[in-house]
Design a protein around this motif. Structure first.
Motif, PDB file in Angstrom:
ATOM      1  N   LEU A 180       0.820  -1.216   0.000  1.00 23.68           N
ATOM      2  CA  LEU A 180       0.000   0.000   0.000  1.00 23.68           C
ATOM      3  C   LEU A 180       0.850   1.262   0.000  1.00 23.68           C
ATOM      4  CD1 LEU A 180      -2.900  -0.948   2.446  1.00 23.68           C
ATOM      5  CD2 LEU A 180      -2.961  -0.763  -0.052  1.00 23.68           C
ATOM      6  N   SER A 181       1.950   1.229   0.720  1.00 16.56           N
ATOM      7  CA  SER A 181       2.719   2.476   0.772  1.00 16.56           C
ATOM      8  C   SER A 181       3.556   2.674  -0.487  1.00 16.56           C
ATOM      9  CB  SER A 181       3.568   2.563   2.043  1.00 16.56           C
ATOM     10  OG  SER A 181       4.236   1.355   2.283  1.00 16.56           O
ATOM     11  N   ASN A 182       3.695   1.632  -1.300  1.00 15.81           N
ATOM     12  CA  ASN A 182       4.406   1.784  -2.569  1.00 15.81           C
ATOM     13  C   ASN A 182       3.492   2.176  -3.722  1.00 15.81           C
ATOM     14  OD1 ASN A 182       6.888   1.279  -1.530  1.00 15.81           O
ATOM     15  ND2 ASN A 182       6.885  -0.914  -2.029  1.00 15.81           N
ATOM     16  N   GLU A 183       2.188   2.295  -3.403  1.00 11.41           N
ATOM     17  CA  GLU A 183       1.246   2.599  -4.467  1.00 11.41           C
ATOM     18  C   GLU A 183       1.447   4.020  -5.011  1.00 11.41           C
ATOM     19  OE1 GLU A 183      -2.855   0.822  -3.771  1.00 11.41           O
ATOM     20  OE2 GLU A 183      -3.284   2.951  -4.001  1.00 11.41           O
ATOM     21  N   THR A 184       1.269   4.179  -6.321  1.00  9.29           N
ATOM     22  CA  THR A 184       1.268   5.524  -6.911  1.00  9.29           C
ATOM     23  C   THR A 184      -0.032   5.702  -7.690  1.00  9.29           C
ATOM     24  OG1 THR A 184       2.279   4.787  -8.972  1.00  9.29           O
ATOM     25  CG2 THR A 184       3.763   5.510  -7.218  1.00  9.29           C
ATOM     26  N   ARG A 185      -0.399   6.949  -7.945  1.00 10.07           N
ATOM     27  CA  ARG A 185      -1.632   7.196  -8.701  1.00 10.07           C
ATOM     28  C   ARG A 185      -1.381   8.249  -9.779  1.00 10.07           C
ATOM     29  NH1 ARG A 185      -6.851   5.741  -4.996  1.00 10.07           N
ATOM     30  NH2 ARG A 185      -6.005   3.688  -4.514  1.00 10.07           N
ATOM     31  N   SER A 517       1.478  12.558 -12.492  1.00  5.49           N
ATOM     32  CA  SER A 517       1.622  11.129 -12.731  1.00  5.49           C
ATOM     33  C   SER A 517       2.591  10.500 -11.736  1.00  5.49           C
ATOM     34  CB  SER A 517       2.113  10.880 -14.168  1.00  5.49           C
ATOM     35  OG  SER A 517       3.379  11.452 -14.330  1.00  5.49           O
ATOM     36  N   GLN A 518       2.364   9.226 -11.464  1.00  8.16           N
ATOM     37  CA  GLN A 518       3.230   8.468 -10.556  1.00  8.16           C
ATOM     38  C   GLN A 518       3.407   9.169  -9.210  1.00  8.16           C
ATOM     39  OE1 GLN A 518       5.982   5.743 -11.509  1.00  8.16           O
ATOM     40  NE2 GLN A 518       4.129   5.088 -12.574  1.00  8.16           N
ATOM     41  N   VAL A 519       2.319   9.706  -8.715  1.00 12.09           N
ATOM     42  CA  VAL A 519       2.403  10.422  -7.434  1.00 12.09           C
ATOM     43  C   VAL A 519       2.255   9.424  -6.288  1.00 12.09           C
ATOM     44  CG1 VAL A 519       1.320  12.176  -5.983  1.00 12.09           C
ATOM     45  CG2 VAL A 519       1.451  12.505  -8.454  1.00 12.09           C
ATOM     46  N   SER A 520       3.207   9.466  -5.352  1.00 11.72           N
ATOM     47  CA  SER A 520       3.101   8.580  -4.186  1.00 11.72           C
ATOM     48  C   SER A 520       2.428   9.334  -3.042  1.00 11.72           C
ATOM     49  CB  SER A 520       4.481   8.100  -3.765  1.00 11.72           C
ATOM     50  OG  SER A 520       5.249   9.208  -3.350  1.00 11.72           O
ATOM     51  N   ARG A 521       2.066   8.591  -2.009  1.00  8.04           N
ATOM     52  CA  ARG A 521       1.362   9.194  -0.876  1.00  8.04           C
ATOM     53  C   ARG A 521       2.138  10.312  -0.209  1.00  8.04           C
ATOM     54  NH1 ARG A 521      -2.990   7.114   1.869  1.00  8.04           N
ATOM     55  NH2 ARG A 521      -3.807   5.218   0.942  1.00  8.04           N
ATOM     56  N   ASP A 522       3.461  10.130  -0.152  1.00  8.80           N
ATOM     57  CA  ASP A 522       4.242  11.113   0.592  1.00  8.80           C
ATOM     58  C   ASP A 522       4.883  12.159  -0.321  1.00  8.80           C
ATOM     59  OD1 ASP A 522       5.941   9.417  -0.636  1.00  8.80           O
ATOM     60  OD2 ASP A 522       7.093   8.848   1.156  1.00  8.80           O
ATOM     61  N   ALA A 523       4.364  12.315  -1.536  1.00  7.68           N
ATOM     62  CA  ALA A 523       4.931  13.305  -2.460  1.00  7.68           C
ATOM     63  C   ALA A 523       4.719  14.718  -1.923  1.00  7.68           C
ATOM     64  CB  ALA A 523       4.278  13.161  -3.829  1.00  7.68           C
ATOM     65  N   ASP A 524       5.592  15.645  -2.336  1.00 10.05           N
ATOM     66  CA  ASP A 524       5.501  17.018  -1.838  1.00 10.05           C
ATOM     67  C   ASP A 524       4.443  17.817  -2.584  1.00 10.05           C
ATOM     68  OD1 ASP A 524       7.531  16.539  -0.081  1.00 10.05           O
ATOM     69  OD2 ASP A 524       9.081  17.038  -1.552  1.00 10.05           O
ATOM     70  N   THR A 525       4.261  17.513  -3.881  1.00 11.88           N
ATOM     71  CA  THR A 525       3.250  18.220  -4.659  1.00 11.88           C
ATOM     72  C   THR A 525       2.356  17.183  -5.328  1.00 11.88           C
ATOM     73  OG1 THR A 525       4.775  18.256  -6.496  1.00 11.88           O
ATOM     74  CG2 THR A 525       4.625  20.278  -5.184  1.00 11.88           C
ATOM     75  N   SER A 569       8.716   0.915  -7.335  1.00 13.20           N
ATOM     76  CA  SER A 569       9.443  -0.229  -6.791  1.00 13.20           C
ATOM     77  C   SER A 569      10.537   0.236  -5.847  1.00 13.20           C
ATOM     78  CB  SER A 569      10.044  -1.055  -7.923  1.00 13.20           C
ATOM     79  OG  SER A 569      10.823  -0.199  -8.719  1.00 13.20           O
ATOM     80  N   GLY A 570      10.805  -0.594  -4.879  1.00 13.35           N
ATOM     81  CA  GLY A 570      12.011  -0.435  -4.056  1.00 13.35           C
ATOM     82  C   GLY A 570      11.994   0.708  -3.073  1.00 13.35           C
ATOM     83  N   LYS A 571      10.896   1.442  -2.974  1.00 17.95           N
ATOM     84  CA  LYS A 571      10.939   2.600  -2.081  1.00 17.95           C
ATOM     85  C   LYS A 571      10.781   2.179  -0.624  1.00 17.95           C
ATOM     86  CE  LYS A 571      10.017   7.352  -1.626  1.00 17.95           C
ATOM     87  NZ  LYS A 571       8.683   7.735  -1.158  1.00 17.95           N
ATOM     88  N   GLY A 572       9.584   1.727  -0.268  1.00 19.93           N
ATOM     89  CA  GLY A 572       9.409   1.289   1.110  1.00 19.93           C
ATOM     90  C   GLY A 572       9.655  -0.208   1.182  1.00 19.93           C
TER      91      GLY A 572
END
Lengths: 606, 223
Positions: A180-185, A517-525, A569-572
């Motif tokens: 879940l924490s590696n998900e992007t939208r 694109s490819q925005v993760s939950r913890d993105a800044d913008t 991939s590979g982030k968390g």
């Protein structure tokens, strides 16, 4: 009680009781018997926790330690007292929980720890008693208080470690959270503000009054008071005390007596006393003729070791040689030579070549402060008494201020829970005293409050006003702002919903779209309100989009159009996630325990 | 001379009075003294015994902490040491918090080694013998999590079905949501997660992971 015992002393029960008391006294001493009856709290406590007292002294000591460690600048000390007291209370709660649960750390365990702490080891890696005592002094502990502190600290650590070391993450949890924490939208969004509205938002008088009526509780001013107060501060008092120059010199001389002195010594050691005296006369003759002490020492002194250094013994503090050497040396100023004296079976002549002490001018401020504080002690005590007597009998503090030559200070309007008060008024207990019924409603002066650090405060309520509903006229502008903001948000939400409805119909909607694109939950913008909302939208089904609305700050609303969900991939990685889950669990159980203890405890301050 | 005799008489009278008083009261006075001495000695011995016991428990627990203080996987030997220490805390010092903490730590070590059976067993022991309500409740939540890991969702729900203080409710509800997701009861799971978030907020607790899990099962809305 004693009277009763005597009256009934014919009864065998009281005779047995007396026997018991006699023995208890003999074995434990009076102090312990007292503590049997008085329980855990006393008048000197700043707080009690479940009946267990925290003494003012322990609070003062803790403040002093923090100040000494440099973590607490002097101007913040008084404000910090409240927080430090809170910490002591929390510590006490944990102590009580641990003790009740049979947790304890033995003296032996504490000593083991002390022996192994690197801070107390000298250069050779061994425990050094001297270093131990010195370090403790620096941080404001004696060996005994430090041991007590460590004991409590180790027990608390056992407790917290138990909660932390018992926390885990199951493999199901770590897999799920990692995914879940590696998900992007991938999505696009458009921000709407009042400029997107066709008509400007306006508020009628009727709407304003309606809003005011619905939100009356927001327009209430709490009960408030304006305070007059006097502060009696020992150190401020001390600054006004004059200290004469001769007193300063005397104190300096007094200190100089104990300071280490660099001493040169000429030793005449003869079996025959007469011969010794004659040689000593020669020595004095030489000195009188202007020969240097060092050269005479080299020529005449029978202490060969020091003679070669011109008689120099290095720095001598009292106690090394003993009397009469010490007192002779102590009586000499720098450069002075003594009369010959007998010591240790020989005749000596000593010269003080240096005193290991800063100059009078350097030490003057320090000595002045010390003498001032000494002198002011009794003056302060009687001033405290006078302040108590005068303020008790006076109707207000005006006369007291004049009589005692203290500046009468005035506060602005303050409320009981006021965060706006600063300085002495913010210290624990002060506002409580101001809002106590006798002071607030009956107009009495408060008791003399002990603020710690030799400061006292008395206050008087100059003006008092009850909690008041502020009339509409006074707050009209605030109400208008609130109404306009609310109406703007409503209008923007409606507009956004219309756009979302059109989008769902598959229509083209022209807005100021931006794509992300490819925005993760913890993105800044973009804005975190947008990201949080986008991630709360359902996953779009194949070929479809999900739509939504996000309310942003500053009366803006965003329309959201979510196209697809992906994975970075590979982030968390799972290891990190496992740590986070574990930490989160450990933290929330620790916090939970403390909250629970607070909730169930009876805590009284002052 | 006469005066001296009178004094001696007086002394005699006094000592007679004392002897009489002693005859009346001596026995009970001595009994009182003996009773007090016995009580003090007994009390001291009891205190000494208790403090010895406490010191042993504390030291055993220190060993356990040292063995498990970093979260790396332990060897089989180390794991059996952990079990021995936890058992000895439970057996010899069952009425202390050390016993409860020992079981919690033992369970964690087992989970890290993938041995959820042992983990569940040690938590069940804790729950059966717990000295402290709070730790018992923590153990209950942990047990349910392990049951979920073993895909034993129904029992996890049963385990969780006890009263918890507000301070643990957020965790209880979050784990309940996990079990419901396992059973594919998504609407119920959403309710549990939402309640967990609300409780966490009210208690000012960290809500790590709950938001993610709730978002993950967002419904395909009809509106």
């Amino acid at each position: 009680m004693l009277q009763q015992i005597r009256e009934h002393s014919s009864g065998w029960i009281s005779r047995v009781v007396i026997g018991v008391i006699v023995v208890v006294f003999a074995l434990f001493g009076l102090e312990n018997l007292g503590s049997l009856f008085s329980g855990g709290s006393s008048k000197n406590d700043v707080a009690t926790v479940n009946g267990d007292g925290i003494s003012r002294q322990s609070l003062d000591e803790q403040v002093m330690r923090l100040a000494q460690s440099g973590n607490l600048p002097p101007e913040r000390q008084e404000q910090a007292r409240g927080q430090i007291l809170d910490q002591l209370i929390q510590q006490k709660l944990l102590d009580q929980y641990a003790t009740k649960g049979g947790m304890t750390v033995s003296d032996n365990q504490v000593d083991q720890l002390i022996l192994n702490l690197p801070q107390f080891k000298s250069g050779d890696g061994k425990f050094s008693t001297q270093q131990f005592v010195e370090r403790l002094r620096q941080i404001g502990y004696t060996p005994d208080t430090f041991r007590d502190y460590l004991k409590r600290d180790l027990t608390t650590r056992q407790l917290q470690n138990g909660l932390v070391l018992g926390s885990f993450a199951t493999s199901a949890e770590r897999e799920r959270i990692t995914a879940l924490s590696n998900e992007t939208r991938d999505f696009r969004y458009a921000v709407l503000d009042s400029s997107n509205l066709t008509a400007p938002v306006e508020a009628s008088d009727e709407e304003l009054h309606h809003y005011y009526d619905q939100h009356k509780e927001q327009y209430v001013r709490p009960e408030q008071a304006r305070l007059d107060y006097l502060v009696l501060d020992k150190s401020a008092l001390a600054k006004n005390v004059s200290v004469s120059d001769s007193d300063l010199r005397a104190e300096y001389a007094n200190q100089a007596k104990d300071a280490a002195r660099q001493v040169s010594d000429i030793v005449i050691s003869e079996d025959d006393t007469q011969q010794a005296k004659e040689r000593m006369q020669q020595v004095q003759q030489q000195l009188d003729n202007g020969a240097s002490f060092a050269s005479v020492a080299r020529q005449f002194s029978d202490d060969k070791a020091s003679a070669s250094n011109g008689g120099d013994l290095g720095n001598v503090t009292s106690g090394i040689f003993g009397e009469p050497f010490d007192s002779t040396v102590a009586g000499l100023d720098e450069g002075e030579v003594s009369k010959p004296f007998e010591f240790d079976g020989a005749l000596h002549l000593v010269k003080v070549t240096g005193i290991d002490m800063p100059s009078f001018d350097e030490l003057k401020p320090q000595i002045t402060e010390r003498l001032q504080l000494q002198k002011v002690n009794s003056a302060f005590d009687s001033a405290v008494e006078e302040l108590g007597d005068k303020s008790f009998s006076a109707d207000n503090l005006d006369g007291v201020a004049q009589d005692m030559n203290l500046p009468l200070q005035h506060s602005d309007w303050v409320s009981k829970e006021s965060d706006s008060v600063e300085g002495v008024l913010s210290e624990p207990g002060v506002l409580d005293a101001a809002f106590a019924s006798d002071v607030l409603n009956n107009g009495y002066n408060s008791d003399v409050l002990d603020l710690g650090n030799d400061r006292r405060l008395v206050l008087h309520v100059n003006q008092h006003r009850e909690q008041q509903q502020l009339p509409f006229d006074q707050v009209e502008d605030q109400v208008r702002q609130a109404v306009i903001a609310e109406k703007t948000r409503t209008a923007l939400n409606e507009l956004a919903q219309q756009r979302v409805a059109s989008l769902k119909q598959g229509e083209q909607v022209t807005l100021g779209w931006r794509s992300a694109s490819q925005v993760s939950r913890d993105a800044d913008t973009p804005d975190s309100a947008i990201i949080n909302r986008v991630f709360a939208l359902p996953r779009p089904e194949q070929g479809n989009h999900s739509f939504g609305i996000a309310e942003l700050g500053g009366n803006r609303v965003a329309v959201l159009d979510l196209a697809s969900v992906g994975t970075q991939s590979g982030k968390g990685d799972e290891g990190k996630v496992a740590n986070t889950i574990r930490d989160a669990q450990g933290n929330s159980v620790s916090k939970g325990l403390l909250d629970l203890l607070n909730e169930r405890a009876t805590i009284e301050r002052q | 001379m006469a005066r001296d005799i009178k004094d001696i008489d007086l002394e005699d009278e006094q000592s007679d009075a004392f002897i009489a008083w002693w005859k009346r009261n001596g026995v009970s006075l001595i009994a009182g003294v003996l009773l007090a001495v016995a009580a003090i000695l007994g009390w001291n011995a009891w205190q000494q015994h208790k403090s010895n016991q406490a010191a042993t428990a504390s030291q055993t627990y220190d060993q356990l902490m040292e063995l498990t203080s970093d979260f790396t996987k332990l060897s089989d030997t180390q794991r059996s040491q952990v079990s021995q220490l936890a058992d000895s805390l439970a057996d010899d010092h069952g009425n202390t918090l050390y016993a409860d903490f020992g079981r919690l730590i033992q369970a964690r070590v087992a989970v890290d080694a993938g041995d959820t059976g042992t983990a569940a067993a040690s938590l069940q022991q804790l729950i059966a013998n717990a000295h402290d309500d709070f730790l018992k409740q923590v153990a209950t939540i942990n047990l349910a999590r392990i049951q979920i890991d073993r895909e034993d969702y129904d029992n996890a729900l049963k385990t969780l079905d006890i009263d918890m203080p507000d301070e643990l409710k957020a965790q209880q509800l979050s784990v309940r949501g996990d079990a419901l997701v396992g059973l594919q009861r998504l609407a119920d799971a959403r309710k549990a997660y939402q309640a967990a978030l609300d409780t966490a907020k009210a208690q000012q607790m960290p809500d790590y992971g709950i938001r993610l899990k709730l978002d993950d099962i967002a419904p395909q809305e009809a509106s």
